[in-house]
Design a protein around this motif. Sequence first.
Motif, PDB file in Angstrom:
ATOM      1  N   GLY A  88      19.981  29.570 -30.856  1.00  0.00           N
ATOM      2  CA  GLY A  88      18.942  30.387 -31.456  1.00  0.00           C
ATOM      3  C   GLY A  88      17.772  29.533 -31.908  1.00  0.00           C
ATOM      4  O   GLY A  88      16.996  29.942 -32.762  1.00  0.00           O
ATOM      5  N   TYR A  89      17.652  28.349 -31.339  1.00  0.00           N
ATOM      6  CA  TYR A  89      16.624  27.395 -31.751  1.00  0.00           C
ATOM      7  C   TYR A  89      15.521  27.325 -30.719  1.00  0.00           C
ATOM      8  O   TYR A  89      15.813  27.264 -29.533  1.00  0.00           O
ATOM      9  CB  TYR A  89      17.251  26.005 -31.924  1.00  0.00           C
ATOM     10  N   SER A 124       2.022  39.227 -30.250  1.00  0.00           N
ATOM     11  CA  SER A 124       2.016  37.859 -30.730  1.00  0.00           C
ATOM     12  C   SER A 124       3.456  37.352 -30.775  1.00  0.00           C
ATOM     13  O   SER A 124       4.356  38.062 -31.226  1.00  0.00           O
ATOM     14  CB  SER A 124       1.397  37.818 -32.134  1.00  0.00           C
ATOM     15  N   ILE A 125       3.660  36.134 -30.294  1.00  0.00           N
ATOM     16  CA  ILE A 125       4.957  35.468 -30.407  1.00  0.00           C
ATOM     17  C   ILE A 125       4.746  34.269 -31.309  1.00  0.00           C
ATOM     18  O   ILE A 125       3.861  33.447 -31.058  1.00  0.00           O
ATOM     19  CB  ILE A 125       5.496  35.006 -29.039  1.00  0.00           C
ATOM     20  N   SER A 126       5.545  34.151 -32.365  1.00  0.00           N
ATOM     21  CA  SER A 126       5.474  33.009 -33.270  1.00  0.00           C
ATOM     22  C   SER A 126       6.798  32.269 -33.217  1.00  0.00           C
ATOM     23  O   SER A 126       7.852  32.881 -33.393  1.00  0.00           O
ATOM     24  CB  SER A 126       5.198  33.460 -34.705  1.00  0.00           C
ATOM     25  N   LEU A 127       6.731  30.962 -32.962  1.00  0.00           N
ATOM     26  CA  LEU A 127       7.925  30.118 -32.923  1.00  0.00           C
ATOM     27  C   LEU A 127       7.841  29.087 -34.041  1.00  0.00           C
ATOM     28  O   LEU A 127       6.782  28.466 -34.237  1.00  0.00           O
ATOM     29  CB  LEU A 127       8.031  29.379 -31.584  1.00  0.00           C
ATOM     30  N   PHE A 162      13.927  21.760 -26.745  1.00  0.00           N
ATOM     31  CA  PHE A 162      14.249  23.172 -26.561  1.00  0.00           C
ATOM     32  C   PHE A 162      13.404  23.742 -25.436  1.00  0.00           C
ATOM     33  O   PHE A 162      12.399  23.165 -25.028  1.00  0.00           O
ATOM     34  CB  PHE A 162      13.993  23.968 -27.847  1.00  0.00           C
ATOM     35  N   GLU A 163      13.841  24.899 -24.946  1.00  0.00           N
ATOM     36  CA  GLU A 163      13.043  25.699 -24.029  1.00  0.00           C
ATOM     37  C   GLU A 163      13.369  27.160 -24.278  1.00  0.00           C
ATOM     38  O   GLU A 163      14.526  27.558 -24.270  1.00  0.00           O
ATOM     39  CB  GLU A 163      13.299  25.352 -22.571  1.00  0.00           C
ATOM     40  N   ARG A 164      12.345  27.946 -24.547  1.00  0.00           N
ATOM     41  CA  ARG A 164      12.463  29.390 -24.742  1.00  0.00           C
ATOM     42  C   ARG A 164      11.719  30.082 -23.624  1.00  0.00           C
ATOM     43  O   ARG A 164      10.619  29.677 -23.259  1.00  0.00           O
ATOM     44  CB  ARG A 164      11.829  29.816 -26.064  1.00  0.00           C
ATOM     45  N   ARG A 165      12.298  31.157 -23.092  1.00  0.00           N
ATOM     46  CA  ARG A 165      11.659  31.925 -22.023  1.00  0.00           C
ATOM     47  C   ARG A 165      11.505  33.373 -22.470  1.00  0.00           C
ATOM     48  O   ARG A 165      12.407  33.936 -23.089  1.00  0.00           O
ATOM     49  CB  ARG A 165      12.488  31.868 -20.752  1.00  0.00           C
TER      50      ARG A 165
END
Length: 155
Positions: free
Chosen positions: A35-36, A50-53, A97-100
């Motif tokens: 979940g990181y 909007s996507i906030s990481l 990390f990698e988020r898609r």
Amino acid sequence: MNTIDFSPLYRSSIGFDRLAAMLDSSLRADTSASGYPPYNIEVLDDERYSISLAVAGFSKQELDIRVENSVLSVAGKKADTGTDSRFLYQGIATRSFERRFNLADHVEVISAELNNGLLTIGLQRQLPEAMKPRSITIDEGASVLEHDKSGGQAA
């Protein structure tokens, strides 16, 4: 593991194969995935998102944002500082990390900003002119069939 049979969708719908494939792949995704980093997806209005990481500890040079085949990919790789730091406790993660994120048709990335440890990516739905609603004028006089037979001129 349960699977969903999408064959009825394929039999009665045209052009939804990408949606079914996306649903199928998300159902098959590894549920033990990290979940990181944590993130939020916010709807700003009918056309903007909007996507906030939370990427505390990463500089903008250590982050990579790409869009390919309607998939937004955000990756972070921490640069090796070469120091032998000794922590009593290290709660700020610095792992790669990698988020898609799958983007719907016509959703485009319009901005990216790193501020106070939050990477905010602005998205907007941008419909092509051909897909936007338009008003059709009603002509008086010659019928549509007469108009087409005479090469564009009314008889």
